[in-house]
Enzyme design. Sequence first.
Site, short mmCIF file in Angstrom:
data_model
loop_
_atom_site.label_atom_id
_atom_site.label_comp_id
_atom_site.label_asym_id
_atom_site.label_seq_id
_atom_site.Cartn_x
_atom_site.Cartn_y
_atom_site.Cartn_z
NE ARG A 171 -2.61 -2.28 3.52
CZ ARG A 171 -3.19 -2.45 4.70
NH1 ARG A 171 -3.36 -1.40 5.50
NH2 ARG A 171 -3.54 -3.64 5.10
NE ARG A 195 4.63 10.12 5.87
CZ ARG A 195 3.34 10.08 6.18
NH1 ARG A 195 2.58 9.08 5.75
NH2 ARG A 195 2.81 11.03 6.91
CE1 TYR A 249 7.49 3.81 -0.40
CE2 TYR A 249 8.97 2.06 0.30
CZ TYR A 249 7.68 2.53 0.05
OH TYR A 249 6.61 1.69 0.26
CG ASP A 300 0.00 5.90 4.56
OD1 ASP A 300 -0.74 4.90 4.53
OD2 ASP A 300 0.77 6.16 5.50
#
Lengths: 247, 247
Positions: B51, B198, B111, B53
């Site tokens: 997934r 994050r 990422y 966000d």
Amino acid sequence: MKRMKAKIAYDGSGFAGYQVQPDSRTVQQELMKVLKTIHKGEIVQVVASGRTDAKVHATGQVIHFDTPLSIPDSGWLKALNVLLPEDIRVAEIHEAPEGFHARYHAAGKTYRYKWDRSQVISPFTRNYMVHIKQRPDLVKMQQAAEAFIGTHDFSSFCAVNTGVVDKVRTVRRLEFEEHGEELHMVIEGSGFLYNMVRIIAGTLMEVGLGRKNVSEVADIIAAKERGAAGKTAAAHGLYLENVEYDC
Amino acid sequence: MKRMKAKIAYDGSGFAGYQVQPDSRTVQQELMKVLKTIHKGEIVQVVASGRTDAKVHATGQVIHFDTPLSIPDSGWLKALNVLLPEDIRVAEIHEAPEGFHARYHAAGKTYRYKWDRSQVISPFTRNYMVHIKQRPDLVKMQQAAEAFIGTHDFSSFCAVNTGVVDKVRTVRRLEFEEHGEELHMVIEGSGFLYNMVRIIAGTLMEVGLGRKNVSEVADIIAAKERGAAGKTAAAHGLYLENVEYDC
């Protein structure tokens, strides 16, 4: 009373253009709303170098407004950027030279038009560039661009029914830049008629895609008739990049 | 029945995340809607590598789905991109290797986290980068980043209440890139816990801004407690860039 001159940038995606109009979100309306707040309810007129259409972007639009407030330039910059929505940013603000007028004293403007030649357009640029699937012939576009340089009657490159009588304008620079898959057209001139940059971009792209010949462009200019030129390129590829002033 | 593997990109700004949820616009929902149309009303399940966000972007998310249709790869690419909304694009699509599974076979992910260090953030990047006003110390951030490389229990860098028991992960690469005023953190690893990228980005930025010392980072990892680390950096700076598969 002081006159403030500001350079502003905006993402045109969320606006019905620069100029105030009823029931629409516009850049001028957002600017005036914030200035009214800063001036405790007093209406402050904002004058720009010129309008931009719905979805057209700006990286270097210039505005002016008059204020009785004594706020240092850095204070204005901070206050405006805190109060304005995030799709409008003030890049610079200073007290204007004596008698300065953002529209009347604009001596030239630079616009940039952006195409994306990627196989699949990125979801991140869909509002900021126009996707061209076929590979345009850049050499032909550059050859055709030469016909625009100089002072011409640009009637063929002006949206009909504008009410403007004098359609003579001077194009000082018309260049293409390649940035990876991006193709940019940069045009600088004394001033531009309504839709002029977008009709020039559309016409030159038709040359690039082989739908018009390089040699036709001089005839299109000479025709002085909107129907002679190519289609108006989409609004969301266009950026007002710079406004020049002598003073 | 054929299994198709696709690489997709999406602008997370308009989505409540990747995964289907009631009354929200999600990437998975849009993909399934289009596949249902292509399959004349039949529901087609879509499986992603994982997934993302709300507001998180992807330039290289990988999905798979099964289909009885015999459409060439180029036909799938065209059909999906015509039917999908413009904020989701299919970059590549091919028949998957035998037994391929987008989630179970993901062997690693990359990422990218983007900050903008400009004085005034551009209105064009407000949904795509996180604005940092103070100038971060990049050398310190690079030094602190070294502590993350390797296999660690990343409990300090996992949102609480995720239900995941094994919090050991391997970070293979953690680098910074400067692109003009943009600062990017690129992180590659075997897999990532919920919010892990994050929280690492947020912690390293606190080091860059002098709010944490370089030497504290090893202690934060050793603490195995979410409260020890820095704040979770905002979602809209994050991009899922690549998913690696062995097969």
